[in-house]
Design a protein around this motif. Structure first.
Motif, mmCIF file in Angstrom:
data_model
loop_
_atom_site.group_PDB
_atom_site.id
_atom_site.type_symbol
_atom_site.label_atom_id
_atom_site.label_comp_id
_atom_site.label_asym_id
_atom_site.label_seq_id
_atom_site.Cartn_x
_atom_site.Cartn_y
_atom_site.Cartn_z
ATOM 1 N N ALA A 151 -6.831 -6.869 23.052
ATOM 2 C CA ALA A 151 -5.852 -7.481 22.160
ATOM 3 C C ALA A 151 -5.917 -6.773 20.811
ATOM 4 N N THR A 152 -5.008 -7.157 19.923
ATOM 5 C CA THR A 152 -4.950 -6.593 18.578
ATOM 6 C C THR A 152 -5.765 -7.446 17.618
ATOM 7 N N ILE A 153 -6.422 -6.782 16.652
ATOM 8 C CA ILE A 153 -7.120 -7.530 15.615
ATOM 9 C C ILE A 153 -6.776 -6.965 14.239
ATOM 10 N N LEU A 154 -6.620 -7.877 13.307
ATOM 11 C CA LEU A 154 -6.515 -7.541 11.894
ATOM 12 C C LEU A 154 -7.485 -8.444 11.158
ATOM 13 N N ALA A 155 -8.327 -7.865 10.316
ATOM 14 C CA ALA A 155 -9.241 -8.635 9.468
ATOM 15 C C ALA A 155 -9.115 -8.098 8.054
ATOM 16 N N ALA A 156 -9.109 -9.009 7.078
ATOM 17 C CA ALA A 156 -8.911 -8.562 5.695
ATOM 18 C C ALA A 156 -9.507 -9.554 4.726
ATOM 19 N N ASN A 157 -9.760 -9.079 3.515
ATOM 20 C CA ASN A 157 -10.214 -10.015 2.484
ATOM 21 C C ASN A 157 -9.069 -10.995 2.197
ATOM 22 N N PRO A 158 -9.371 -12.209 1.744
ATOM 23 C CA PRO A 158 -8.335 -13.244 1.642
ATOM 24 C C PRO A 158 -7.255 -12.953 0.606
ATOM 25 N N GLY A 197 -15.719 -15.409 4.639
ATOM 26 C CA GLY A 197 -14.482 -15.772 3.965
ATOM 27 C C GLY A 197 -13.318 -14.826 4.200
ATOM 28 N N ALA A 198 -13.400 -13.971 5.204
ATOM 29 C CA ALA A 198 -12.302 -13.060 5.511
ATOM 30 C C ALA A 198 -11.231 -13.793 6.324
ATOM 31 N N ARG A 199 -10.029 -13.237 6.330
ATOM 32 C CA ARG A 199 -8.940 -13.731 7.170
ATOM 33 C C ARG A 199 -8.840 -12.832 8.397
ATOM 34 N N VAL A 200 -8.536 -13.438 9.535
ATOM 35 C CA VAL A 200 -8.509 -12.695 10.793
ATOM 36 C C VAL A 200 -7.308 -13.149 11.616
#
Length: 265
Positions: free
Chosen positions: A243-250, A227-230
């Motif tokens: 490439a760049t990545i960002l992952a975070a809780n929603p 359920g994380a956002r990416v």
């Protein structure tokens, strides 16, 4: 939640067994604590004998089990092409591994075309195994995991990976943005485990400006199922290069995305 493909479920179980054996090999070759037992590819970018040995082991096993599947390794590049493609990082967190530290892992992801569908990440020195399969959930040591419920950035813990390919001002700009949110910055030396930490709620977010497919292939299904956002890593060039990545809780994803100027998918 859709039912997982039996063929993919079978592959995940096979991959889990192969990664477990590969992790045992890595543990048997693990250097003692101390200065790095490795060669230096570039500043703070290390290569150990274990990287090559573990990748060769996994490549051989997967070719025997699934000769029709493609295979790509960090050290060997794309060895075979196929609609289904295994992507391995034999030792993610090599700088930690080379000093006898515990925060490193063996990472094996499966792509169906350009879609991440399954992944296994084993951190043997931590006694942890992450698994995920599209439509079947994400797990840590067999127990379901979910992204963190933290909503206030001032209560958040955000990790940012460091790379010598990122200009210092860019790195400092992102770190400053994280701290202005009131979040607690961290850096642990393993992109795959940081992304797994976002999936299981130990971290609220992770950012890496320059990262490769083998670092994230196994973690992307974990994040989706937890359920994380990416950010759109694959769309933004991650299939063929860094490439760049960002992952975070929603709950904090949009706020973090805006603060560091990295768009979400």
């Amino acid at each position: 939640m859709s039912s997982p493909s039996p063929a993919l479920a079978y592959r995940l179980e096979a991959a889990r067994a192969v990664v477990h054996d590969a992790s045992r090999l890595a543990m048997s070759m693990r250097p003692p604590p101390g200065g790095p037992v490795a060669t230096q590819k570039s500043a703070q970018d290390w290569l150990t004998e274990t990287d090559g040995a573990v990748e060769a082991f996994i490549a051989s096993r997967m070719k025997t089990l699934f000769p029709e599947d493609g295979f790509q390794g960090e050290e060997g590049g794309v060895a075979r092409s196929g609609q289904l493609r295994w992507v391995v990082d034999p030792i993610d967190g090599t700088s930690n591994y080379a000093r006898g530290r515990s925060r490193w892992c063996v990472s094996l992801g499966l792509l169906d075309g350009d879609e991440p569908v399954a992944g296994v990440i084993e951190a043997p020195a931590l006694n942890e195994v992450y698994t995920a399969l599209r439509g079947a959930g994400a797990f840590l040591n067999g127990k379901p995991i979910h992204a963190s419920p933290v909503k206030d950035p001032a209560s958040a813990m955000i990790e940012m990976g460091w790379s010598n390919r990122v200009p210092k001002p860019v790195f400092m700009e992102k770190i400053d943005a994280i701290m202005k949110l009131g979040a607690m910055p961290r850096s642990g030396g393993s992109g795959a485990l940081a992304l797994a930490d976002v999936a299981c709620g130990r971290l609220d977010g992770y950012i890496e400006i320059v990262i490769n497919l083998w670092d994230v292939a196994a973690a992307l299904p974990l994040l989706a199922e937890a359920g994380a956002r990416v950010s759109p890593f694959l769309r933004d060039g991650g299939l063929t290069g860094a490439a760049t990545i960002l992952a975070a809780n929603p709950h904090i994803a949009e706020t973090l995305s805006q603060a560091v100027n990295i768009p979400l998918a």
